[in-house]
Design an enzyme around this catalytic site. Structure first.
Site, PDB file in Angstrom:
ATOM      1  N   GLU B  59      -5.526  -6.242   4.793  1.00  0.00           N
ATOM      2  CA  GLU B  59      -4.713  -7.123   5.630  1.00  0.00           C
ATOM      3  C   GLU B  59      -5.434  -8.401   6.007  1.00  0.00           C
ATOM      4  O   GLU B  59      -4.804  -9.449   6.180  1.00  0.00           O
ATOM      5  CB  GLU B  59      -4.264  -6.380   6.893  1.00  0.00           C
ATOM      6  CG  GLU B  59      -3.310  -5.204   6.619  1.00  0.00           C
ATOM      7  CD  GLU B  59      -4.010  -3.940   6.122  1.00  0.00           C
ATOM      8  OE1 GLU B  59      -5.271  -3.882   6.159  1.00  0.00           O
ATOM      9  OE2 GLU B  59      -3.314  -3.013   5.695  1.00  0.00           O
ATOM     10  N   ARG B 168      12.092  -1.322  11.075  1.00  0.00           N
ATOM     11  CA  ARG B 168      12.428  -0.462   9.960  1.00  0.00           C
ATOM     12  C   ARG B 168      13.837   0.132  10.086  1.00  0.00           C
ATOM     13  O   ARG B 168      14.512   0.342   9.081  1.00  0.00           O
ATOM     14  CB  ARG B 168      11.414   0.686   9.910  1.00  0.00           C
ATOM     15  CG  ARG B 168      11.684   1.718   8.844  1.00  0.00           C
ATOM     16  CD  ARG B 168      10.612   2.796   8.887  1.00  0.00           C
ATOM     17  NE  ARG B 168      10.858   3.788   7.867  1.00  0.00           N
ATOM     18  CZ  ARG B 168      11.703   4.807   8.005  1.00  0.00           C
ATOM     19  NH1 ARG B 168      12.372   4.950   9.117  1.00  0.00           N
ATOM     20  NH2 ARG B 168      11.871   5.671   7.019  1.00  0.00           N
TER      21      ARG B 168
HETATM   22  C1  LIG Z   1      -4.776  -0.237   7.493  1.00  0.00           C
HETATM   23  C2  LIG Z   1      -3.589   0.344   6.812  1.00  0.00           C
HETATM   24  N1  LIG Z   1      -2.868  -0.436   5.980  1.00  0.00           N
HETATM   25  C3  LIG Z   1      -1.772   0.067   5.382  1.00  0.00           C
HETATM   26  C4  LIG Z   1      -1.378   1.351   5.589  1.00  0.00           C
HETATM   27  C5  LIG Z   1      -0.111   1.889   4.934  1.00  0.00           C
HETATM   28  N2  LIG Z   1      -0.447   2.865   3.895  1.00  0.00           N
HETATM   29  C6  LIG Z   1      -0.374   4.190   4.119  1.00  0.00           C
HETATM   30  S1  LIG Z   1      -0.846   5.094   2.781  1.00  0.00           S
HETATM   31  C7  LIG Z   1      -1.130   3.701   1.861  1.00  0.00           C
HETATM   32  C8  LIG Z   1      -1.595   3.818   0.434  1.00  0.00           C
HETATM   33  C9  LIG Z   1      -2.852   4.606   0.373  1.00  0.00           C
HETATM   34  O1  LIG Z   1      -3.282   4.751  -0.944  1.00  0.00           O
HETATM   35  P1  LIG Z   1      -4.516   5.712  -1.216  1.00  0.00           P
HETATM   36  O2  LIG Z   1      -5.617   5.362  -0.286  1.00  0.00           O
HETATM   37  O3  LIG Z   1      -4.827   5.656  -2.655  1.00  0.00           O
HETATM   38  O4  LIG Z   1      -3.988   7.121  -0.756  1.00  0.00           O
HETATM   39  P2  LIG Z   1      -3.425   8.327  -1.622  1.00  0.00           P
HETATM   40  O5  LIG Z   1      -3.146   7.833  -2.996  1.00  0.00           O
HETATM   41  O6  LIG Z   1      -4.492   9.343  -1.623  1.00  0.00           O
HETATM   42  O7  LIG Z   1      -2.212   8.785  -0.894  1.00  0.00           O
HETATM   43  C10 LIG Z   1      -0.855   2.565   2.612  1.00  0.00           C
HETATM   44  C11 LIG Z   1      -0.981   1.174   2.115  1.00  0.00           C
HETATM   45  C12 LIG Z   1      -2.160   2.125   6.468  1.00  0.00           C
HETATM   46  N3  LIG Z   1      -1.853   3.394   6.753  1.00  0.00           N
HETATM   47  N4  LIG Z   1      -3.265   1.603   7.028  1.00  0.00           N
END
Ligand SMILES: Cc1ncc(C[n+]2csc(CCOP(=O)(O)OP(=O)(O)O)c2C)c(N)n1
Ligand SMILES: Cc1ncc(C[n+]2csc(CCOP(=O)(O)OP(=O)(O)O)c2C)c(N)n1
Ligand SMILES: [Mg+2]
Ligand SMILES: [Mg+2]
Lengths: 335, 319, 335, 319
Positions: B59, B168
């Site tokens: 971000e 949302r």
């Molecule tokens: C700081 C932050 N930014 C955005 C999000 C929204 N978000 C939740 S899960 C995710 C994707 C995560 O991907 P990854 O780390 O690869 O997790 P996995 O594939 O294991 O679910 C995002 C962007 C968040 N929870 N925290």
């Protein structure tokens, strides 16, 4: 107050000596950068400008800080040769009469606390009068403690909060790229960002590093002022920050290393970096914090402390004299 | 106000409006942080691949890449969820976007408790406060889908930093497609003389329902929608309060630093009256459905009715 | 509602088959971890628990999400074998009766959206009743959409905002280290943090990476759930995130790579990581998002979407049946 | 109040008090981000090397490393400058420290315009607002060196997140070494009946000077120091205002979201009166010396006097 008269003589002498050295350097090293056509001699002369300007900028920096009574000499002086090369070594395409020309290359001082080196370059180039340097950090001055793009032409964006400049530069490089122009033909402006080595401890820098590599930002150059000092100590000791080149390589950047005080080498490397279009380039410049002022060199306590008038006088002695605008200012102050 | 097929989330306006603007030749881009689908900026990317930049889960980089894009002449919108799109990049918004006064529009979605089951870590209830406190920043909180479209257009028409808060959840329709938003103007949705209810975002619909309930009890409430939180429509708000003598604010946000606080700052300076703030009472949210949470945290129409009762009781005691 | 009766039979069968496989695996691979004394057989049996528990946890996860109607199956299922190995493979020293025992190892789920996998492990272990899993994401539940340490024993710290867990783990590891105990003799608890691969795009992760290496945090293990998916696409495509091991190595970490669904290999690598005391260890676990449920495997759209009751039924078919607590809950719902 | 040899910056109390606490056997640690010298946490490191952790220039990591240290049973203080120690790590403070309710004390220095020549990027004027808006966070703004010592001790005595705001500049001495700070209590530094001046931080000294100037004009001002911004000493403030009928707040902070806003929120709910907020009027700071800036941004004693005049004029017009 110190009697400054005698310093003037020393300055003239030093300048003469420097010109000799520069001529020698140029004679020895010309041809190092790629492409040696008829314009070679012109480039060499332009290059030769940079060390002279760097010397003036160092004097400006000391003078500015002495008058301001606060500020950051160490990181300004370590970056002086780099910034001089960009502005006076023919690297940056820019014109002080058209500071918002869309075709200009951009320079972003991510390590915003080194504002004095930027102000010195801009003033030496003619963006604003040299005499304005005496207003650094004063109320209502355009020369804010950290660069403020709202008030000073030539400052692309305000900085001061570390770790942000590379992201900004990446966004700008992307924007310039997508605004059209043919990068291969050198039609797209290049964005240079100057970062401190301590600064790359900010995680955001690595976000920008990942992003820029992935976007193949061939018009982006990050220069790391690798003086191995931050505020609380050596970067290598405080956070084990060594092997910076390998870190960038592991993040898929093209990396060039250079002596950050060797004008000819810098010119070659910066030209190469600008010419490289396949992706972003990191230039790791080995530097000495406080470079050029013996008692400041590699001394952590000169990160953020202004020299007294006496200390400034000693520095001017080493730097070939005091700036004209400064002596006028001092005399004006006396009158 | 109608909660029917026309109910849409404010975020639904986001990508859609950006596409319209691009169609119209406005040089908009969106920068998102691995949430382009959720925020709907993906729609812009689908129509104009070069106009969507996804920086991954980063971000801070998102905001400053947008800053850089704005320096190249584009109008740059940023995405992510409100909690991360403001709080995770506050210093970037402050020291780059606002301090340099760049043409960056901070427009995350999923603000407030209406993200529901995701829980407290994701329910952003301080973003209005964060953004309102920043010099050079303007703040818009649209109350329905058409208001969100209008807010995005107003942001584009206004050079410099703007915050647009979107949610949302589907919300009832309040405005028609012809609605145009203006800076420093409140909209009187229902005239009344007994109390002013100043609301923003999803609370506007609750305020209208509360006014209906109050009418049944013989209390004639004036309901005003305040999408322009900063600059605040001081004249409009004061005019209403001069008529009614007391005010209740309602927002899907902490009672600290948001619309309620802005109105309190205003009245204390110009027209001291009793004010009750309906909002999150300085607590984190929790998992649950939106209706459950509205009740649980006293943000629903009955809670507004109770606040009106309280404020009028105080008022009369003093008189 | 679907008739679930027939699924039970399938479940028993699958379990029986799995036990055979596990026995075989153990027989083949025992001795891989270092140090093979008399306790070897005990360790092997303990190890064998993990795959069985992983299967139960997968069922729990599907059931939880189906009941909640929202949540994150993909990243919960990719991490299931890892978390099962930590809790049931004898890696984590912990005791559900004493969830705040200072001597316990710590597990921090940095990728907090995978809460269901943590809740499944805690419930299967006995931290709270399995039936409570049915309250996931409901009003007043202790099973918040993202883990909340204020309300649920066994959760070390609240997570959900990505990129923070490794920093927290590093601080905790440092605190445990400095609180005394002899790391060489295994007296200092180990802190495990589980991160998503998309998550390491957060710059803060690299701040923590630099910090932990520099502090030689020998009691810190970062596990990267390398499923190559985030929300908007593949990590490798969205941000060019490949070569994660090299990136950690360039930042002076000890790196181990492993198949994140191979129980025996995982057990070996996690034991090794725990035993390594010279500095932090990164375990890069190659995983498949949605692992175990055919229609979810490697599908980006199953990142954050709950299965319908019908989809859950299909999943239970593949996972050897539905959890007992779930069928009770469904029946309760019917009555 | 004396501006003499005893004048010290509030930050001077920081490292010193941490050393005292460690000497007394309290398990305190400090985590700093390459500013351990400036914040004075270096003193703790000098006395107890293991108790100071310098994470380099990485404020996000600083907060969460402190969070981790608190989980191991320590009372963890964080450092850096206020602008970076709060704004660069807002989400970490929100989602880890406050949401998990950890024993982390956010105690950066160099808040406000008093960092002087460094300029607007470094002059943090929204931190009270940022921290006050967070659930589970308490906020202390000490007005002199001894108050800062007391604030740090009060933070240590109180489990959970606390924000302590400290400054770089020397400030006049207001309290003796025996001063003890209390939650939800304001200190009446000067009794009066014509107007209440509620101040915090370096503005307390300005308020006292203003009261002297007002006395010369026959206006009898009551000056109260409000170090406990959250929880706010509602009873103490209301008691004073009940006596005086109007109030001026003064803070080295934006008029949005800080002490002035907190008092406005309070009076609007319980005792609507005219209020004038002395503070930064929604602008960034600029380079200059502290005295210059106090005048330039109307934060000095004469500015408080003018605000008192304005608020009393309004008050009387209404009566
Ligand atoms: C700081 C932050 N930014 C955005 C999000 C929204 N978000 C939740 S899960 C995710 C994707 C995560 O991907 P990854 O780390 O690869 O997790 P996995 O594939 O294991 O679910 C995002 C962007 C968040 N929870 N925290
Ligand atoms: C985000 C942020 N954190 C902290 C600071 C305070 N600060 C100013 S300069 C500096 C040290 C910078 O070191 P380095 O990047 O190596 O710069 P140089 O040595 O070139 O001066 C710090 C910590 C800052 N300006 N911004
Ligand atoms: Mg350095
Ligand atoms: Mg992933």
């Amino acid at each position: 107050m110190q009697p400054y008269g005698s310093v003037e003589g020393a300055r003239v002498e030093a300048l003469a000596q420097m010109e000799v050295n520069v001529e020698k350097d140029v004679a020895e090293k010309v041809g190092t950068p790629e492409g040696t056509d008829g314009s070679e001699r012109v480039a060499a002369i332009e290059m030769a400008d940079a060390p002279l300007k760097a010397m003036s900028m160092r004097r400006d920096i000391i003078a500015m800080l002495a008058l301001a009574g606060s500020g950051h000499p160490g990181g300004s002086l370590s970056a002086t040769d780099i910034v001089a090369e960009l502005y006076f070594g023919g690297i940056l395409t820019h014109d002080h009469d058209r500071p918002t020309d869309p075709a200009r290359d951009r320079f972003i001082l991510s390590k915003g606390h080194a504002a004095p080196v930027l102000y010195a370059a801009l003033a030496e180039d003619g963006y604003f009068p040299l005499s304005e340097l005496s207003t650094l950090r004063k109320l209502h001055s355009r020369l804010q403690g950290h660069p403020d793009s709202k008030v000073l032409p030539g400052v692309e964006v305000s900085t001061g909060s570390l770790g942000q400049g590379l992201s900004i530069a990446a966004g700008l490089a992307l924007g310039l790229m997508s605004s059209g122009g043919d990068r291969e033909k050198g039609m797209v402006p290049t964005v240079f960002a100057l970062l401190g080595d301590g600064e790359i401890e900010e995680g955001q820098v690595w976000e920008a590093v990942m992003f820029s590599a992935h976007q193949h930002l061939g018009n982006l150059v990050a220069i790391i002022d690798n003086n191995d000092l931050q505020i609380d100590g050596r970067c290598s000791e405080l956070l084990g920050l060594t092997g910076i080149a390998e870190r960038f390589r592991a993040f898929n950047w093209h990396v060039l290393e250079v002596d950050g005080h060797d004008s000819v080498a810098l010119n070659g490397v910066l030209s190469q970096a600008k010419a490289y279009t396949k992706g972003p380039v990191a230039v790791i410049a080995r530097t000495v914090k406080g470079k050029g002022v013996s008692f400041m060199e590699d001394q952590v306590e000169w990160h953020g402390k202004a020299p007294s008038a006496d200390q400034a006088a000693v520095a001017f002695g080493e730097l070939g004299g005091m700036p004209g605008w400064y002596s006028e200012c001092i005399e004006g102050g006396r009158a | 106000m109608t909660m029917d097929d026309t109910s849409k989330a404010t975020r639904a306006a986001y990508g859609e409006t950006l596409v319209e603007l691009a169609d119209e030749g406005v040089d908009v881009v969106a920068v998102d942080a691995d949430l382009a689908g959720s925020t709907t900026t993906k729609k812009l990317g689908a129509a104009y691949p070069m106009r969507l930049v996804d920086v991954g889960i980063a971000e801070q980089n998102m905001i400053d890449v947008a800053a850089g894009l704005s320096l190249s002449g584009k109008i740059a919108f940023t995405g992510s969820f409100a909690v991360f799109g403001t709080g995770r990049a506050y210093d970037q918004i402050r020291n780059t976007v606002c301090y340099s006064k760049l043409d960056v529009k901070i427009a995350p979605t999923h603000a407030g408790i209406s993200v529901g089951p995701d829980g407290g870590s994701h329910q952003m209830l301080e973003d209005i406060s964060l953004m309102r406190g920043l010099p050079n920043m303007r703040v818009l909180v649209p109350s329905d889908y058409h208001a969100a479209k209008a807010a995005i257009r107003l942001a584009v028409a206004t050079p410099g930093p703007v915050y647009v808060r979107m949610g949302r959840a589907s919300v009832p329709r309040i405005y028609g497609a012809d609605y145009r938003m203006e800076w420093e103007r409140a909209i009187v949705l229902r005239e009344g003389v007994d109390v002013t209810i100043a609301a923003c975002g999803i609370e506007v619909a609750q305020a209208l329902m509360a006014a209906d309930a109050l009418a049944e009890r013989g209390i004639d409430a004036e309901v005003i929608d305040v999408p322009s939180i900063k600059p605040l429509p001081a004249a409009d708000i004061l005019a209403s309060i001069r008529k009614t003598g007391c005010v209740v604010t309602a927002e899907e946000h902490s009672v600290i630093g948001g619309l309620g606080a802005a109105v309190a700052e205003l009245t204390a300076e110009h027209l001291p009256v009793f004010l009750e703030r309906v909002g999150m009472r300085d607590s984190f949210g929790t998992s649950g459905s939106l209706p459950e949470l509205l009740t649980c945290f006293e943000l629903d129409a009955p809670a507004i009715v109770r606040a009106v009762t309280r404020v009028r009781a105080r008022c009369h005691r003093t008189l």
